[in-house]
Design a protein around this motif. Structure first.
Motif, mmCIF file in Angstrom:
data_model
loop_
_atom_site.group_PDB
_atom_site.id
_atom_site.type_symbol
_atom_site.label_atom_id
_atom_site.label_comp_id
_atom_site.label_asym_id
_atom_site.label_seq_id
_atom_site.Cartn_x
_atom_site.Cartn_y
_atom_site.Cartn_z
ATOM 1 N N LYS A 75 0.829 -1.200 0.000
ATOM 2 C CA LYS A 75 0.000 0.000 0.000
ATOM 3 C C LYS A 75 0.869 1.259 0.000
ATOM 4 O O LYS A 75 0.556 2.231 -0.695
ATOM 5 C CB LYS A 75 -0.936 -0.001 1.201
ATOM 6 C CG LYS A 75 -2.090 -0.976 1.053
ATOM 7 C CD LYS A 75 -3.018 -0.920 2.248
ATOM 8 C CE LYS A 75 -4.179 -1.878 2.061
ATOM 9 N NZ LYS A 75 -5.136 -1.803 3.179
ATOM 10 N N ARG A 76 1.961 1.240 0.764
ATOM 11 C CA ARG A 76 2.877 2.391 0.784
ATOM 12 C C ARG A 76 3.508 2.628 -0.582
ATOM 13 O O ARG A 76 3.882 3.747 -0.912
ATOM 14 C CB ARG A 76 3.979 2.191 1.827
ATOM 15 C CG ARG A 76 3.521 2.401 3.260
ATOM 16 C CD ARG A 76 4.691 2.496 4.229
ATOM 17 N NE ARG A 76 5.550 1.321 4.215
ATOM 18 C CZ ARG A 76 5.341 0.207 4.914
ATOM 19 N NH1 ARG A 76 4.279 0.116 5.695
ATOM 20 N NH2 ARG A 76 6.192 -0.799 4.851
ATOM 21 N N ARG A 77 3.611 1.569 -1.366
ATOM 22 C CA ARG A 77 4.197 1.680 -2.703
ATOM 23 C C ARG A 77 3.145 1.973 -3.775
ATOM 24 O O ARG A 77 3.434 1.935 -4.963
ATOM 25 C CB ARG A 77 4.965 0.405 -3.038
ATOM 26 C CG ARG A 77 6.277 0.305 -2.270
ATOM 27 C CD ARG A 77 6.898 -1.067 -2.392
ATOM 28 N NE ARG A 77 8.223 -1.125 -1.825
ATOM 29 C CZ ARG A 77 8.519 -1.124 -0.540
ATOM 30 N NH1 ARG A 77 7.554 -1.036 0.357
ATOM 31 N NH2 ARG A 77 9.764 -1.195 -0.116
ATOM 32 N N GLY A 78 1.903 2.226 -3.340
ATOM 33 C CA GLY A 78 0.867 2.642 -4.271
ATOM 34 C C GLY A 78 0.058 1.530 -4.916
ATOM 35 O O GLY A 78 -0.722 1.784 -5.825
ATOM 36 N N VAL A 79 0.231 0.297 -4.447
ATOM 37 C CA VAL A 79 -0.560 -0.810 -4.999
ATOM 38 C C VAL A 79 -1.993 -0.657 -4.468
ATOM 39 O O VAL A 79 -2.212 -0.474 -3.266
ATOM 40 C CB VAL A 79 0.035 -2.181 -4.601
ATOM 41 C CG1 VAL A 79 -0.828 -3.317 -5.105
ATOM 42 C CG2 VAL A 79 1.465 -2.310 -5.111
ATOM 43 N N SER A 80 -2.951 -0.731 -5.353
ATOM 44 C CA SER A 80 -4.349 -0.491 -4.971
ATOM 45 C C SER A 80 -4.898 -1.634 -4.114
ATOM 46 O O SER A 80 -4.451 -2.780 -4.200
ATOM 47 C CB SER A 80 -5.222 -0.322 -6.211
ATOM 48 O OG SER A 80 -5.421 -1.566 -6.850
ATOM 49 N N ASP A 81 -5.910 -1.285 -3.331
ATOM 50 C CA ASP A 81 -6.579 -2.290 -2.495
ATOM 51 C C ASP A 81 -7.193 -3.394 -3.346
ATOM 52 O O ASP A 81 -7.202 -4.559 -2.944
ATOM 53 C CB ASP A 81 -7.672 -1.634 -1.643
ATOM 54 C CG ASP A 81 -7.116 -0.783 -0.513
ATOM 55 O OD1 ASP A 81 -5.944 -0.982 -0.138
ATOM 56 O OD2 ASP A 81 -7.859 0.062 0.019
#
Length: 94
Positions: A75-81
């Motif tokens: 999540k911190r790396r921008g991977v979506s939920d």
């Protein structure tokens, strides 16, 4: 737990090793008394069951902690939920 690992855990003929452990006499007497009431043939199988239960709980907790840390990192790396949920669903099916 992966299917293969679970199959190995359920194998009644898996290799065993002998260990020596010091346990208070009163605890051994209680184990001997409780074992047949719980359907065990003796106190040693009951001890193995107790150890296995505790070990499985710890492994599940530790593996869960690792998965939670991985999810937070993604999540911190921008991977979506949605992508994370899809990946978790895929892994759960295997």
């Amino acid at each position: 737990m992966k299917t293969e690992a679970l199959k190995k855990r359920l194998d009644k003929n898996r290799p065993m090793t002998s260990i020596t452990i010091r346990i208070p006499e009163d605890v051994v007497e209680d184990l001997k008394r409780v074992a047949p009431l719980l359907g065990f043939s003796g106190y040693q199988p009951l001890i193995r069951a107790y150890i296995g239960q505790g070990l499985r709980a710890d492994l599940e907790r530790l593996e869960g902690d690792t998965v939670s840390a991985l999810i937070a990192s993604l999540k911190r790396r921008g991977v979506s939920d949605d992508v994370i949920q899809d990946a978790l669903s895929e892994v759960a099916q295997n």
